[in-house]
Design an enzyme around this catalytic site. Structure first.
Site, PDB file in Angstrom:
ATOM      1  N   GLY A 100       1.850  19.127   4.250  1.00  0.00           N
ATOM      2  CA  GLY A 100       2.889  18.358   4.916  1.00  0.00           C
ATOM      3  C   GLY A 100       2.371  17.007   5.352  1.00  0.00           C
ATOM      4  O   GLY A 100       1.214  16.645   5.110  1.00  0.00           O
ATOM      5  N   HIS A 103       5.730   6.415   2.528  1.00  0.00           N
ATOM      6  CA  HIS A 103       5.257   5.026   2.517  1.00  0.00           C
ATOM      7  C   HIS A 103       6.369   4.151   3.078  1.00  0.00           C
ATOM      8  O   HIS A 103       6.881   3.249   2.414  1.00  0.00           O
ATOM      9  CB  HIS A 103       4.869   4.601   1.100  1.00  0.00           C
ATOM     10  CG  HIS A 103       3.504   3.985   1.034  1.00  0.00           C
ATOM     11  ND1 HIS A 103       3.206   2.879   0.276  1.00  0.00           N
ATOM     12  CD2 HIS A 103       2.355   4.306   1.655  1.00  0.00           C
ATOM     13  CE1 HIS A 103       1.931   2.566   0.421  1.00  0.00           C
ATOM     14  NE2 HIS A 103       1.396   3.416   1.259  1.00  0.00           N
ATOM     15  N   SER A 125       5.316  11.010   9.593  1.00  0.00           N
ATOM     16  CA  SER A 125       5.348   9.550   9.687  1.00  0.00           C
ATOM     17  C   SER A 125       6.162   9.208  10.926  1.00  0.00           C
ATOM     18  O   SER A 125       7.380   9.414  10.959  1.00  0.00           O
ATOM     19  CB  SER A 125       5.995   8.942   8.439  1.00  0.00           C
ATOM     20  OG  SER A 125       6.182   7.541   8.601  1.00  0.00           O
ATOM     21  N   ARG A 165      -2.980  10.057  -6.488  1.00  0.00           N
ATOM     22  CA  ARG A 165      -4.405  10.161  -6.176  1.00  0.00           C
ATOM     23  C   ARG A 165      -4.689  11.310  -5.207  1.00  0.00           C
ATOM     24  O   ARG A 165      -5.796  11.852  -5.202  1.00  0.00           O
ATOM     25  CB  ARG A 165      -4.930   8.839  -5.606  1.00  0.00           C
ATOM     26  CG  ARG A 165      -4.972   7.719  -6.623  1.00  0.00           C
ATOM     27  CD  ARG A 165      -5.833   6.545  -6.144  1.00  0.00           C
ATOM     28  NE  ARG A 165      -5.413   6.037  -4.862  1.00  0.00           N
ATOM     29  CZ  ARG A 165      -4.397   5.177  -4.676  1.00  0.00           C
ATOM     30  NH1 ARG A 165      -3.707   4.756  -5.714  1.00  0.00           N
ATOM     31  NH2 ARG A 165      -4.093   4.746  -3.473  1.00  0.00           N
ATOM     32  N   SER A 207      -6.960  -1.600  -0.933  1.00  0.00           N
ATOM     33  CA  SER A 207      -6.666  -1.937  -2.327  1.00  0.00           C
ATOM     34  C   SER A 207      -6.528  -0.648  -3.137  1.00  0.00           C
ATOM     35  O   SER A 207      -7.270   0.322  -2.932  1.00  0.00           O
ATOM     36  CB  SER A 207      -7.791  -2.801  -2.910  1.00  0.00           C
ATOM     37  OG  SER A 207      -7.811  -4.068  -2.299  1.00  0.00           O
ATOM     38  N   GLN A 208      -5.600  -0.670  -4.056  1.00  0.00           N
ATOM     39  CA  GLN A 208      -5.186   0.554  -4.735  1.00  0.00           C
ATOM     40  C   GLN A 208      -6.105   0.946  -5.907  1.00  0.00           C
ATOM     41  O   GLN A 208      -7.002   0.212  -6.283  1.00  0.00           O
ATOM     42  CB  GLN A 208      -3.765   0.384  -5.234  1.00  0.00           C
ATOM     43  CG  GLN A 208      -2.768   0.182  -4.108  1.00  0.00           C
ATOM     44  CD  GLN A 208      -2.616   1.401  -3.236  1.00  0.00           C
ATOM     45  OE1 GLN A 208      -2.060   2.418  -3.648  1.00  0.00           O
ATOM     46  NE2 GLN A 208      -3.113   1.320  -2.009  1.00  0.00           N
ATOM     47  N   HIS A 252      -1.638   7.858  11.722  1.00  0.00           N
ATOM     48  CA  HIS A 252      -1.462   8.095  10.290  1.00  0.00           C
ATOM     49  C   HIS A 252      -2.515   9.068   9.755  1.00  0.00           C
ATOM     50  O   HIS A 252      -2.214   9.914   8.913  1.00  0.00           O
ATOM     51  CB  HIS A 252      -1.552   6.763   9.540  1.00  0.00           C
ATOM     52  CG  HIS A 252      -1.275   6.871   8.078  1.00  0.00           C
ATOM     53  ND1 HIS A 252      -0.015   6.730   7.536  1.00  0.00           N
ATOM     54  CD2 HIS A 252      -2.094   7.115   7.029  1.00  0.00           C
ATOM     55  CE1 HIS A 252      -0.066   6.882   6.228  1.00  0.00           C
ATOM     56  NE2 HIS A 252      -1.327   7.105   5.900  1.00  0.00           N
TER      57      HIS A 252
END
Length: 841
Positions: free
Chosen positions: A753, A299, A756, A320, A525-526, A230
């Protein structure tokens, strides 16, 4: 004291949530449900009087026109035709409603509140068996990863506060790596959810043998996060032995990324490309004062397990990315593209452990709506693709475009800068998210990887955005990035690559006590970002964030040591060489074989040729063609007032637009066009042709609204199955080669780009892979938005022209799919006729 407040619709009013739940139950063919009513439950803890509870209910919790509340608990009466199920969040799962409720109560001047918990109570009326109720509960009402059934609603707990042992009392965990054989190394990788292969584990082992010590758990976690597929895109950057055909001579590709995607951009060498491939988003020139940036993320794995939370945090994360580009760009608009299995998929055909596609689709759509709308960012472009092969792995693409002043597109961490964390608090949500996304899903993923699921809080991120842009204008920091995959591990690790960093983990604000040091370090955590702040500017920066009610904490310093040193309550828990973290990853070599598929020539029924009316109606009703207006309408595409060409156009604004156009600045007619190209079935015939056609489609859409081929940039998003399987990787190589060909031919560089991989669902040794899918997103600069064109027909009597030649290219079409056929020839792009620019051949 704990008060229980129940909020429900008044008698005689419509319960919209209940109607939606009832429709979901009916669509799944479960029981005979006549009605569903939903009650919102609030548990409020604190020194609160009866008068204050009444005020909270009257002024905060209800809409007095259609809702009412009560705080005298009455046990729900159940019968054969009236079933009651109450669903609450699991301990430790962040619920944004709880945070907002506490804030709202405090804003009322009621300061005795200490904690809030919420739940939903469902009253299901109708004939339902016990077995059907169990299926309804698990498939419709809850997600066991983050929720549970409240067995006894009448029981009021002694406290709502999560209690855990004080984290200051701990032992550093040492992993016995030095003496481990190959089998033991892989056991450590699997049990720790590291997803590192044997060569990588042996490289880590060799490094610590040189240091004559075993690693701590957090050191091993840090390496795994940094080396994950990732984060490092190991397949695209590794060595590939590629063959077209089993017996063909292999072609050695030393970096698929550098030889295709990056090579196209390098060859084109467009001066208006400001920053490509190395920051959180690609940056191009907008006008003399501003640049514009664009990023599209995926996601997928989180959305497969928890659709709302996965999509919700996908949007938050890509926003973000924009905020973390350069010294922060202001988000302008969102794009969202989804791939689902058909929503009418029979329950009996679902692999064990998967959610129903309809549940996935509704959750994803709701998650995207929730975040974008609450952030006040318009969603202006998107697409939805349906195919049965996405049953175990939906694809969720989230994009964001931002505007950044010239001179603010670069950043640099300086020795002595302070490490400052801003935004949300740290919890256990999102742990192992980066590594989890680097492996296949299985029937056990819901249990093993439940901690990788995150819940977003868009209101918190909106506050972070506002404070951040103020701090940028005051020139109060030198670098910034978001806490995405890997949390602090990736953010601080990346920022401190050249300087080293010293971090005091116990300084991080926590959602609840009891987190271990490694959980704080790798939590995802976001709504958190990390900044590099000169010491002399820290007080001014902290004041700006405090004024916006955003927490900001100094975690440590970029100390110039060249090492990553972590401390927890004064005890050192990690000491890693930055050069090993970032340069120690062994380069992998993978085998790739592309086998041209053996395809049947399509057979068209003679009756269908004589009368195409029925075929036309079938095509128009196909999920991939039918109107998506019901979804488009729930996204706000007007907020900020920049939309020029909107997602729906025409006199009744109900037809899909070719591309969206927004004003980059309200005081200028200069605009930004955004589009996308995606066609999964073309890739089943030829991945090379899929890539070329998707680029062609995205470009044509921008040209159709008035854009110029001279100023279009591209983003690529590869979503593929397991790249360790040669056939999967072979098709991806061919797709990437198609990207290079088309980008160079059209003169459209790639600027950013994301890939995933491992989008497969394995159950009992059988693997269900998604069809190799590439999404191409395009962004173009429009000189004058007043000259833009929409696709709707303007006047009766106007002529309609078909430009171009039609060939024998029905392959991959909806028409053939309705005949249960794929076809053998998908549409091809003829570059000689497609590109008519002086100087191009």
């Amino acid at each position: 004291m704990i008060w229980r407040v129940e909020v429900k619709q008044k008698d005689g009013t419509i319960d919209p949530i209940g109607k939606s739940v009832a429709r979901d139950i009916t669509d799944l063919g479960l029981g005979e449900v006549s009605e569903v009513r939903v009650v919102s439950v609030f548990l409020l803890e604190g020194q609160i009087s009866l008068e204050e509870i009444k005020r909270i209910g009257d002024e905060l919790l209800v809409d007095p026109i259609v809702e009412q509340y009560s705080f005298d608990l009455k046990l729900p009466l159940q019968s054969a035709s009236h079933h009651v199920v109450e669903i609450a969040y699991n301990p430790g799962v962040m619920d944004p409603v709880e945070i907002s409720t506490i804030k709202g109560i405090c804003d009322l001047g009621i300061m005795g509140i200490t904690a809030v918990r919420t739940a939903k109570q469902y009253h299901i009326l109708g004939k339902i068996s016990a077995k059907e109720l169990e299926i309804i509960t698990s498939r419709v009402l809850m997600n066991k990863l983050i929720q549970h059934v409240v067995q006894d609603p009448s029981h009021v707990p002694a406290t709502l506060t999560i209690t855990a042992p004080l984290a200051s009392k701990f032992d550093v965990m040492i992993i016995d790596l030095l003496g481990a054989n190959d089998k033991k190394l892989m056991e450590i990788s699997k049990s720790g959810q590291l997803y590192l292969n044997l060569d990588e584990m042996k490289a880590v082992q060799a490094h610590f043998k040189k240091e004559n010590r075993n690693p701590t758990d957090v050191e091993l976690e840090t390496v795994a996060q940094t080396w994950s597929e990732h984060c490092r895109h190991k397949t695209f950057r590794g060595v590939i032995r590629y063959r077209e055909g089993k017996n063909a001579r292999p072609q050695i590709i030393r970096s698929l990324f550098k030889t295709t995607i990056a090579a196209a951009t390098l060859k084109l060498n467009k001066k208006w490309c400001v920053s490509v491939f190395h920051d959180n988003a690609g940056v191009i020139t907008f006008d003399k004062d501003y640049n514009v940036c664009f990023k599209v993320e995926t996601h997928n794995h989180p959305s497969a397990l928890e659709p709302f939370g996965g999509a919700n945090t996908g949007v938050g994360g890509v926003i973000r990315d924009t905020l973390g580009t350069g010294l922060a760009a202001k988000p302008l608009c969102n794009t969202d593209i989804f791939c689902f299995a058909p929503p009418d998929t029979p329950l009996s055909s679902l692999p064990s452990g998967t959610l129903h596609p309809q549940r996935v689709m509704k959750g994803v759509v709701a998650g995207v709506r929730d975040y974008g709308n609450k952030m006040g960012i318009p969603t202006v472009n998107g697409a939805i693709v349906f195919d049965e092969h996405f049953v175990g792995n939906p694809l969720v693409f989230c994009g964001n475009i931002g505007l950044i002043p010239k001179g603010k597109e670069t950043k640099r961490v300086h020795k002595g800068d302070l490490i400052v964390a801003v935004g949300g608090r740290t919890g256990r949500d999102g742990i192992h998210g980066a590594t989890f996304s680097s492996g296949e899903l299985t029937g056990e993923s819901q249990t093993i990887s439940s901690g990788a699921v995150q819940i977003g809080n868009p209101i918190e991120e909106k506050k972070v955005q506002d404070a951040l842009l103020k701090a940028r204008e005051a020139d109060l920091y030198s670098a910034i990035t978001d806490c995405g995959a890997g949390g602090f591990s990736s953010a601080v690790g990346e920022m401190g690559e050249k300087t080293g960093a010293r971090v005091e983990l116990d300084r991080a604000p926590l959602k609840y006590q009891g987190l271990k040091y490694h959980e704080i370090w790798i939590s995802e955590s976001q709504e958190r970002m990390v900044m590099s702040v000169p010491p002399q500017k820290i007080e001014a920066l902290l004041k700006i964030f405090a004024d916006e009610n955003v927490e900001a904490s100094v975690l440590g310093e970029f100390d110039g040591s060249g090492r990553l040193q972590l401390f927890f309550h004064g005890q050192q828990v990690a000491d890693l060489d930055m050069s090993f973290i970032h340069d120690g990853l062994p380069r992998i070599t993978k085998e790739a074989v592309y086998h041209k598929p053996v395809l049947k020539q399509e057979k068209i029924p003679k009756a269908a040729v004589k009368d195409l009316t029925e075929s036309l109606c079938m095509a128009l009703s196909h999920y991939n063609v039918a109107s998506k207006e019901s979804i488009i309408r729930i996204y706000d595409h007007e907020v900020q007032g920049t939309s020029v060409i909107k997602p729906l156009v025409g006199p009744d604004t109900d037809g899909p637009s070719d591309a969206a156009v927004i004003r980059g600045r309200l005081d200028s007619n200069r605009g930004i066009a955004v589009s996308n190209g995606i066609n999964v079935r073309f890739g089943m015939i030829d991945p090379w042709g899929m890539a070329v056609s998707c680029i062609d489609e995205a470009i044509r859409q921008i040209i159709a609204v008035g854009g110029s081929l001279e100023r279009i940039a591209l983003l690529d998003n590869f979503c593929w199955g397991n790249p360790d399987k040669p056939d999967r990787l072979g098709s991806m190589v061919r797709c990437a080669q198609g990207c290079y060909k088309a980008a160079v031919a059209f003169g459209t560089p790639f600027i950013s780009g994301k890939d995933s991989l491992y989008n497969e669902y394995t159950l009992k040794g059988k693997s269900i892979a998604i069809p190799g899918t590439i999404l191409i997103s395009a962004i173009g600069i429009i000189d004058d938005v007043e000259k833009c064109v929409t696709m709707d027909l303007k006047k009766a009597g106007n002529s309609i022209y078909m430009i171009g030649t039609t060939f024998d290219e029905l392959g991959g079409s909806v028409y053939l799919e309705n005949l249960q056929q794929l076809g053998s020839h998908a549409p091809q792009v003829n570059f000689k006729t497609a590109v008519r620019i002086p100087g191009w051949s």
